[in-house]
Design a protein around this motif. Structure first.
Motif, PDB file in Angstrom:
ATOM      1  N   GLU A  19       0.712  -1.143  -0.250  1.00 52.70           N
ATOM      2  CA  GLU A  19       0.216  -0.526  -0.109  1.00 52.70           C
ATOM      3  C   GLU A  19       0.740   1.470  -0.083  1.00 52.70           C
ATOM      4  OE1 GLU A  19      -4.071  -1.421   2.329  1.00 52.70           O
ATOM      5  OE2 GLU A  19      -2.111  -0.588   3.152  1.00 52.70           O
ATOM      6  N   THR A  20       1.535   1.366   0.436  1.00 54.66           N
ATOM      7  CA  THR A  20       2.584   2.317   0.820  1.00 54.66           C
ATOM      8  C   THR A  20       3.853   2.848  -0.560  1.00 54.66           C
ATOM      9  OG1 THR A  20       3.739   1.039   2.385  1.00 54.66           O
ATOM     10  CG2 THR A  20       1.953   2.496   3.135  1.00 54.66           C
ATOM     11  N   TYR A  21       4.119   1.145  -0.947  1.00 51.56           N
ATOM     12  CA  TYR A  21       5.547   1.500  -1.463  1.00 51.56           C
ATOM     13  C   TYR A  21       5.451   2.147  -2.644  1.00 51.56           C
ATOM     14  CZ  TYR A  21      10.355   0.109  -3.567  1.00 51.56           C
ATOM     15  OH  TYR A  21      10.864  -0.740  -4.147  1.00 51.56           O
ATOM     16  N   ASP A  22       6.350   3.326  -3.720  1.00 47.09           N
ATOM     17  CA  ASP A  22       6.293   3.023  -4.467  1.00 47.09           C
ATOM     18  C   ASP A  22       6.749   2.741  -6.006  1.00 47.09           C
ATOM     19  OD1 ASP A  22       5.885   5.322  -6.546  1.00 47.09           O
ATOM     20  OD2 ASP A  22       7.033   6.951  -5.597  1.00 47.09           O
ATOM     21  N   PHE A  23       5.988   2.245  -6.342  1.00 49.56           N
ATOM     22  CA  PHE A  23       6.817   0.984  -7.699  1.00 49.56           C
ATOM     23  C   PHE A  23       6.102   1.884  -8.535  1.00 49.56           C
ATOM     24  CE2 PHE A  23       3.844  -1.587  -4.834  1.00 49.56           C
ATOM     25  CZ  PHE A  23       4.468  -2.731  -4.379  1.00 49.56           C
ATOM     26  N   LYS A  24       6.425   3.471  -8.998  1.00 46.53           N
ATOM     27  CA  LYS A  24       6.394   3.986 -10.231  1.00 46.53           C
ATOM     28  C   LYS A  24       7.716   4.293 -10.704  1.00 46.53           C
ATOM     29  CE  LYS A  24       5.614   7.977  -9.093  1.00 46.53           C
ATOM     30  NZ  LYS A  24       4.939   9.184  -8.961  1.00 46.53           N
ATOM     31  N   TYR A  25       8.966   3.557  -9.850  1.00 51.62           N
ATOM     32  CA  TYR A  25      10.988   3.583 -10.155  1.00 51.62           C
ATOM     33  C   TYR A  25      10.947   1.937 -10.315  1.00 51.62           C
ATOM     34  CZ  TYR A  25       9.794   8.723  -7.982  1.00 51.62           C
ATOM     35  OH  TYR A  25       9.675  10.166  -7.778  1.00 51.62           O
ATOM     36  N   VAL A  26      10.248   1.177 -10.275  1.00 51.70           N
ATOM     37  CA  VAL A  26      10.890  -0.383 -10.400  1.00 51.70           C
ATOM     38  C   VAL A  26       9.953  -0.551 -12.053  1.00 51.70           C
ATOM     39  CG1 VAL A  26      11.161  -0.758  -7.921  1.00 51.70           C
ATOM     40  CG2 VAL A  26       9.049  -1.007  -9.038  1.00 51.70           C
ATOM     41  N   ASP A  27      10.270  -1.972 -11.746  1.00 51.15           N
ATOM     42  CA  ASP A  27      10.281  -2.363 -13.394  1.00 51.15           C
ATOM     43  C   ASP A  27       9.084  -3.358 -13.082  1.00 51.15           C
ATOM     44  OD1 ASP A  27      11.319  -0.969 -15.801  1.00 51.15           O
ATOM     45  OD2 ASP A  27      13.045  -1.961 -14.710  1.00 51.15           O
ATOM     46  N   GLY A  28       9.570  -4.092 -11.825  1.00 53.19           N
ATOM     47  CA  GLY A  28       7.954  -4.855 -11.782  1.00 53.19           C
ATOM     48  C   GLY A  28       8.429  -5.484  -9.242  1.00 53.19           C
ATOM     49  N   LEU A  29       7.541  -6.332  -9.770  1.00 54.91           N
ATOM     50  CA  LEU A  29       8.033  -6.664  -7.521  1.00 54.91           C
ATOM     51  C   LEU A  29       7.969  -8.462  -8.024  1.00 54.91           C
ATOM     52  CD1 LEU A  29       7.497  -6.683  -4.982  1.00 54.91           C
ATOM     53  CD2 LEU A  29       5.010  -7.208  -4.840  1.00 54.91           C
ATOM     54  N   VAL A  30       8.932  -8.753  -7.035  1.00 53.53           N
ATOM     55  CA  VAL A  30       9.514  -9.826  -6.787  1.00 53.53           C
ATOM     56  C   VAL A  30       9.106 -10.586  -5.092  1.00 53.53           C
ATOM     57  CG1 VAL A  30      10.982 -11.524  -6.543  1.00 53.53           C
ATOM     58  CG2 VAL A  30      11.077 -10.184  -8.175  1.00 53.53           C
ATOM     59  N   ILE A  31       8.037 -11.027  -5.026  1.00 50.59           N
ATOM     60  CA  ILE A  31       7.391 -11.846  -4.073  1.00 50.59           C
ATOM     61  C   ILE A  31       8.536 -13.582  -2.818  1.00 50.59           C
ATOM     62  CG2 ILE A  31       5.809 -12.698  -2.654  1.00 50.59           C
ATOM     63  CD1 ILE A  31       4.276 -10.636  -4.367  1.00 50.59           C
ATOM     64  N   LEU A  32       9.050 -12.980  -2.475  1.00 54.09           N
ATOM     65  CA  LEU A  32      10.268 -14.698  -2.316  1.00 54.09           C
ATOM     66  C   LEU A  32       9.404 -14.676  -0.489  1.00 54.09           C
ATOM     67  CD1 LEU A  32      13.709 -14.282  -2.217  1.00 54.09           C
ATOM     68  CD2 LEU A  32      12.356 -15.894  -0.881  1.00 54.09           C
ATOM     69  N   GLY A  33       8.374 -15.699  -0.320  1.00 51.55           N
ATOM     70  CA  GLY A  33       7.774 -16.540   0.372  1.00 51.55           C
ATOM     71  C   GLY A  33       6.481 -17.235  -0.492  1.00 51.55           C
ATOM     72  N   GLY A  34       6.020 -17.910   0.561  1.00 52.29           N
ATOM     73  CA  GLY A  34       5.158 -18.879  -0.263  1.00 52.29           C
ATOM     74  C   GLY A  34       3.348 -18.595  -0.793  1.00 52.29           C
ATOM     75  N   GLU A  71      -1.977 -12.036   0.779  1.00 50.04           N
ATOM     76  CA  GLU A  71      -1.222 -11.145   1.620  1.00 50.04           C
ATOM     77  C   GLU A  71      -1.381  -9.904   0.192  1.00 50.04           C
ATOM     78  OE1 GLU A  71       0.947  -8.390   5.751  1.00 50.04           O
ATOM     79  OE2 GLU A  71       1.172 -10.742   4.445  1.00 50.04           O
ATOM     80  N   ILE A  72       0.461  -9.389   0.023  1.00 53.07           N
ATOM     81  CA  ILE A  72       0.742  -8.356  -1.003  1.00 53.07           C
ATOM     82  C   ILE A  72      -0.654  -8.501  -2.218  1.00 53.07           C
ATOM     83  CG2 ILE A  72       2.542  -7.571  -2.136  1.00 53.07           C
ATOM     84  CD1 ILE A  72       4.591  -8.656  -1.102  1.00 53.07           C
ATOM     85  N   PHE A  73      -0.660  -9.739  -2.627  1.00 57.37           N
ATOM     86  CA  PHE A  73      -1.913  -9.599  -4.029  1.00 57.37           C
ATOM     87  C   PHE A  73      -2.699  -8.582  -3.665  1.00 57.37           C
ATOM     88  CE2 PHE A  73      -4.983 -11.665  -6.989  1.00 57.37           C
ATOM     89  CZ  PHE A  73      -4.088 -10.790  -8.055  1.00 57.37           C
ATOM     90  N   ASN A  74      -4.132  -9.552  -2.894  1.00 57.56           N
ATOM     91  CA  ASN A  74      -4.458  -8.640  -2.632  1.00 57.56           C
ATOM     92  C   ASN A  74      -4.960  -6.940  -2.334  1.00 57.56           C
ATOM     93  OD1 ASN A  74      -6.848 -10.026  -2.048  1.00 57.56           O
ATOM     94  ND2 ASN A  74      -5.661 -11.875  -1.587  1.00 57.56           N
ATOM     95  N   ALA A  75      -3.581  -6.594  -1.384  1.00 63.88           N
ATOM     96  CA  ALA A  75      -3.733  -5.245  -1.278  1.00 63.88           C
ATOM     97  C   ALA A  75      -3.120  -4.439  -2.716  1.00 63.88           C
ATOM     98  CB  ALA A  75      -2.553  -5.158  -0.029  1.00 63.88           C
ATOM     99  N   LEU A  76      -2.593  -4.457  -3.532  1.00 64.44           N
ATOM    100  CA  LEU A  76      -2.453  -4.511  -4.869  1.00 64.44           C
ATOM    101  C   LEU A  76      -3.547  -4.230  -5.368  1.00 64.44           C
ATOM    102  CD1 LEU A  76       1.023  -5.892  -5.956  1.00 64.44           C
ATOM    103  CD2 LEU A  76       0.709  -3.592  -5.296  1.00 64.44           C
ATOM    104  N   MET A  77      -3.853  -5.184  -5.671  1.00 61.29           N
ATOM    105  CA  MET A  77      -5.424  -6.397  -6.345  1.00 61.29           C
ATOM    106  C   MET A  77      -6.837  -4.636  -6.009  1.00 61.29           C
ATOM    107  SD  MET A  77      -6.403  -7.040  -9.330  1.00 61.29           S
ATOM    108  CE  MET A  77      -7.038  -7.873 -10.282  1.00 61.29           C
TER     109      MET A  77
END
Length: 654
Positions: free
Chosen positions: A353-368, A374-380
Motif C-alpha cells: 500500500e505504501t511502496y512507490d512502484f513507479k521507480y521499479v519495473d516489477g515486484l518480486v515476492i519471495l515467500g509462500g 497478502e501482497i497481491f490482495n493489497a495491490l489488487m
C-alpha cells in the motif's frame, strides 16, 4: 556553524546548475552567494559584522507553493533510453527486402580534415583519400556478407572510427539503395552535394575470432542471438538467455559468458551455466558492449525490481535464499534490486500500500502462497479502487494490474509457483524473472453476502482444508514437522466435520465440462453433505503435454467437493493428490469434479450448532478469513495480472 555554511557556499559556487532544473527560489540563492560569502569573510570579532542581512536569504515560507513540478531525472533518462531502444527495435522490425548495393562512399572528419572511403559489398574497403586500409584492418575483421541488406564492410576498429566521427553519405551514381539500418540526419558541410549524417548500427551481425573450450571459433553477433562452435557443436543462445559476459582474469584475456540453459521437455528447470572465451582485450570490450546493448533491445528484461522477503515462511530460509541465490543472479544479469524484509505480521499489506512502484519495473515476492496472497490482495484492491471499480460487485469487470510480479518459492506449499513455472525450484524461478517474459493470470473473486472477502491466486477451500490450515498455523513452532503431524492427526485421530450445504454450479457455454453426464444446464443447484470443498484458480491438466499438444485453455477453474468417506479412502486420495490423475478421480465415488466459471455455497440450518463458529471460516491461499454468514460466492476473473514466466508446459496438478 559559520564554517559549515562557508563550505556549502563554496560547493555551490563551484557547481554548475542547469537553468531548467532551478526554481525561482534556488536562482535567488545562487545570485546571493557573493553577498553571503563577503559577509562570512568579515572579521568575526567585529560585532557589527556578526549578522547577516535578511535580504541575503530568499523567503522559504512559500517554497512549496512556488516550486514547479520537477520531472524526476532518473525517470526522464530511463524514458529517453527506452525510446532509443524502441526506435532500434522498430527499425529492425521494419527492415526492407534485400536490394543490391554497388558501393557507398562514406565521408568523415578526423583532426579537422575530411576523409573519404568507398565501401563495396565485397571483402575489402577501398580508400579514396586519407588513411590506408591497413590502418583499419585487425585480426578480427567483420567481412562483408553480400546477403545482408546493409552490406558494407565494417570491422571493429572501423566501427569505432565511424561512431566517433562526423560521417556523411555522398550522392553517387554507384549507390542503388541506402541501408535502412542507418540513422540519417541533415548536416551542414559547406558543399552542394547531398550529404547526410550517418550513424552506424553496431548491433548488426559481427564476427569475432575467439577461443572457446580451447578450440578456435567464430562468435557471430546476430540481432536475436549469438552463435558459436563449441567442441564441434554449433550453438545459438538468444539474448534473453544471456546473463552477462564477465572478465575472468586480470588481463581480460579470459572471460565467461553466463547464460540460462533451457532443458528439454519434460524437464522444466532452468540452470545457470557459463562458457569460457579467450580473446584479446579489445574483443572482450566490444563483445561486452554489443551483447549488453542487444540484451536491452531484444529482451524485456527488467532494469530494477522491488523484492519483498518473508524470512519466517517455510523452513525460515527466505532471507538466506535472497542473499545467497536471488540477489547474486539479479546482479549478474544487471538488474538493480531494492530488498525489503518483512518485520511483522501484516508487513506485506503495508508494503504493497505504501511502496512507490513507479521507480521499479516489477515486484518480486519471495515467500509462500500466503505471502503472495497478502501482497497481491493489497495491490489488487488498490488497482480497482484507483480505477473506480466497485470491489463488492462480482459482475464488475476488473481492471488489469499492470505491475508484473515475480514469484520465488520460500514458503511451505508454494503451489502457485509449481503451476506457473512447472517446478518449485528457486533458481528456475529467479531465472524466469531474468528472462523477462510475462504471462497473464487469472484470479477468483471470493464474496460473502455481497461483500468481497479477498482475491484468490491459487486455491480456495471450505471445510476440512480450513481446519487443517488453521491448525498448521497454530503449530508453527513445530516448523516443517507440522506439515506431517497435523494431517496425520486429522486422518487417524480427529473426527471430521460434515456440513449440509446447497451448492450451485455455473458452467461455461451451458455445459458441465468433465462431468460424468453431458449437456447439463448452465446452472445446477444441489443439496449435499460435504466434508471439504476445494477450488483451484486454473483450468488444469492432469498430464504434462508439450506446448503443441496441450488442450485448449478456457475461462473456467477446477472445483472438487468431497462427500463423507472412509478414512482409508481419504488417506489414499491424499496420497494421489500430489500427482492427481483423471483415472484416480473417476475411480472414487466421494469426489465430484467439475470445471466451472463460478459457484455459490450456502450452508443449511440443519447442521450441528456447536460447529457454527467453525462454519464461519474460509481459506484463501492458505490464509484464514472470518465470514459473517456461511454463504459464499466464488467467481473467476480471467487475465487480471501478469507474472514473470516463460514456462510453456501444461498447467497441471503437481
Amino acid at each position: 556553524m559559520r564554517s559549515l555554511i562557508k563550505l556549502m557556499i563554496g560547493l555551490v559556487q563551484n557547481t554548475p546548475f542547469p537553468s531548467n532544473h532551478l526554481d525561482q527560489c534556488s536562482i535567488s540563492v545562487v545570485q546571493n552567494v557573493p553577498n553571503l560569502w563577503n559577509n562570512l569573510n568579515k572579521d568575526d570579532n567585529d560585532p557589527s559584522n556578526n549578522t547577516v542581512d535578511d535580504d541575503d536569504f530568499p523567503s522559504l515560507d512559500k517554497r512549496s507553493e512556488e516550486r514547479p513540478f520537477e520531472v524526476n531525472r532518473q525517470q526522464e533518462e530511463a524514458r529517453k533510453e527506452e525510446d532509443r531502444l524502441q526506435e532500434i527495435r522498430n527499425r529492425r522490425k521494419n527492415r526492407l527486402p534485400i536490394e543490391p548495393i554497388s558501393g557507398i562512399k562514406l565521408k568523415f572528419r578526423t583532426n579537422s580534415s575530411w576523409n573519404n572511403f568507398l565501401l563495396h559489398p565485397s571483402d575489402e574497403v577501398n580508400t579514396v583519400d586519407g588513411p590506408t586500409l591497413s590502418q583499419f584492418r585487425t585480426s578480427h575483421d567483420r567481412q562483408i556478407r553480400p546477403q545482408r541488406r546493409a552490406a558494407f564492410a565494417c570491422n571493429r576498429r572501423l566501427h569505432s572510427w565511424l561512431n566517433e566521427s562526423i560521417l556523411s553519405v555522398e550522392s553517387s551514381n554507384d549507390i542503388s539503395v541506402l541501408p535502412a539500418d542507418i540513422e540519417y540526419g541533415e548536416t551542414s558541410t559547406g558543399t552542394n552535394s547531398v550529404e547526410r549524417l550517418l550513424s552506424v548500427d553496431v548491433n548488426k551481425e559481427m564476427d569475432f575470432s575467439v577461443i572457446i573450450s580451447n578450440n578456435a571459433s567464430i562468435l557471430t553477433i546476430e540481432d536475436e542471438y549469438i552463435a558459436f562452435n563449441e567442441k564441434e557443436t554449433q550453438r545459438q543462445i538468444t539474448y534473453e538467455n544471456i546473463l552477462t559476459i564477465e572478465n575472468a582474469s586480470g588481463d581480460r584475456r579470459t572471460s565467461r559468458l553466463y547464460y540460462i540453459q533451457d532443458h528439454p521437455f519434460p524437464n522444466h528447470r532452468l540452470t545457470k551455466e557459463y562458457v569460457e572465451i579467450d580473446a584479446d582485450e579489445g574483443t572482450y570490450v566490444q563483445l561486452q558492449k554489443t551483447i549488453s546493448e542487444n540484451i536491452k533491445i531484444a529482451t524485456e528484461r527488467p532494469r530494477k525490481l522491488a523484492v519483498f522477503v518473508n524470512p519466517i515462511g517455510g523452513q525460515r530460509r527466505g532471507k538466506q535464499i535472497c542473499d545467497e541465490i536471488v540477489v547474486p543472479i539479479f546482479t549478474l544479469a544487471g538488474i538493480e534490486v531494492d530488498v525489503t524484509v518483512s518485520e511483522k505480521s501484516g508487513h506485506g499489506k503495508e508494503f504493497a500500500e505504501t511502496y512507490d512502484f513507479k521507480y521499479v519495473d516489477g515486484l518480486v515476492i519471495l515467500g509462500g502462497d500466503g505471502t503472495i496472497s497478502e501482497i497481491f490482495n493489497a495491490l489488487m484492491r488498490k488497482t480497482q479502487s484507483d480505477a473506480g471499480v466497485d470491489l463488492n460487485d462480482h459482475n464488475a469487470t476488473l481492471e488489469k494490474m499492470e505491475l508484473p510480479i515475480g514469484i520465488i518459492p520460500a514458503g511451505t506449499g508454494n503451489g502457485l509457483v509449481g503451476i506457473l513455472h512447472g517446478c518449485k525450484d528457486v533458481i528456475t524461478s529467479t531465472l524466469q524473472i531474468v528472462k523477462g517474459r510475462k504471462k497473464c493470470c487469472n484470479v477468483t473473486g471470493n464474496y460473502n453476502d455481497g461483500d468481497l472477502i479477498g482475491y484468490g491466486v491459487f486455491i480456495a477451500a471450505y471445510g476440512l482444508f480450513v481446519d487443517l490450515a488453521d491448525d498448521v498455523h497454530k503449530f508453527r513452532w513445530m516448523k516443517i514437522f507440522r506439515i506431517i503431524a497435523v494431517p496425520f492427526y486429522y486422518m487417524f485421530l480427529k473426527r471430521l466435520r460434515e456440513i449440509n450445504v446447497h451448492i450451485k454450479y455455473e458452467f461455461l457455454d451451458g455445459i458441465q465440462h468433465h462431468s460424468k453426464e453431458d449437456n447439463i444446464d448452465c446452472q445446477v443447484k444441489e443439496k449435499k453433505r460435504l466434508i471439504n470443498l476445494m477450488a483451484l484458480t486454473y483450468d488444469l491438466d492432469f498430464e504434462d503435454y508439450p506446448k503443441d499438444k496441450q488442450p485448449e485453455k478456457k475461462d473456467q477453474f477446477d472445483l472438487l467437493d468431497y462427500s463423507p468417506c472412509s478414512r482409508f479412502d481419504l488417506i489414499k486420495h491424499f496420497y494421489n493428490l500430489v500427482h492427481l490423475t483423471k483415472e484416480h478421480l473417476d475411480s472414487v465415488n466421494f469426489i465430484t469434479y467439475n470445471k466451472v466459471t463460478a459457484f455459490n455455497l450456502e450452508v443449511t440450518e440443519d447442521n450441528n450448532p456447536s460447529e457454527q463458529e467453525q462454519n464461519l471460516r474460509y481459506n484463501i491461499d492458505g490464509e484464514i478469513y472470518n465470514i459473517k454468514t456461511p454463504n459464499l460466492y466464488v467467481k473467476l476473473h480471467p487475465r487480471c495480472y501478469t507474472v514473470y514466466s516463460s514456462y510453456t508446459g501444461s498447467l497441471r496438478w503437481s
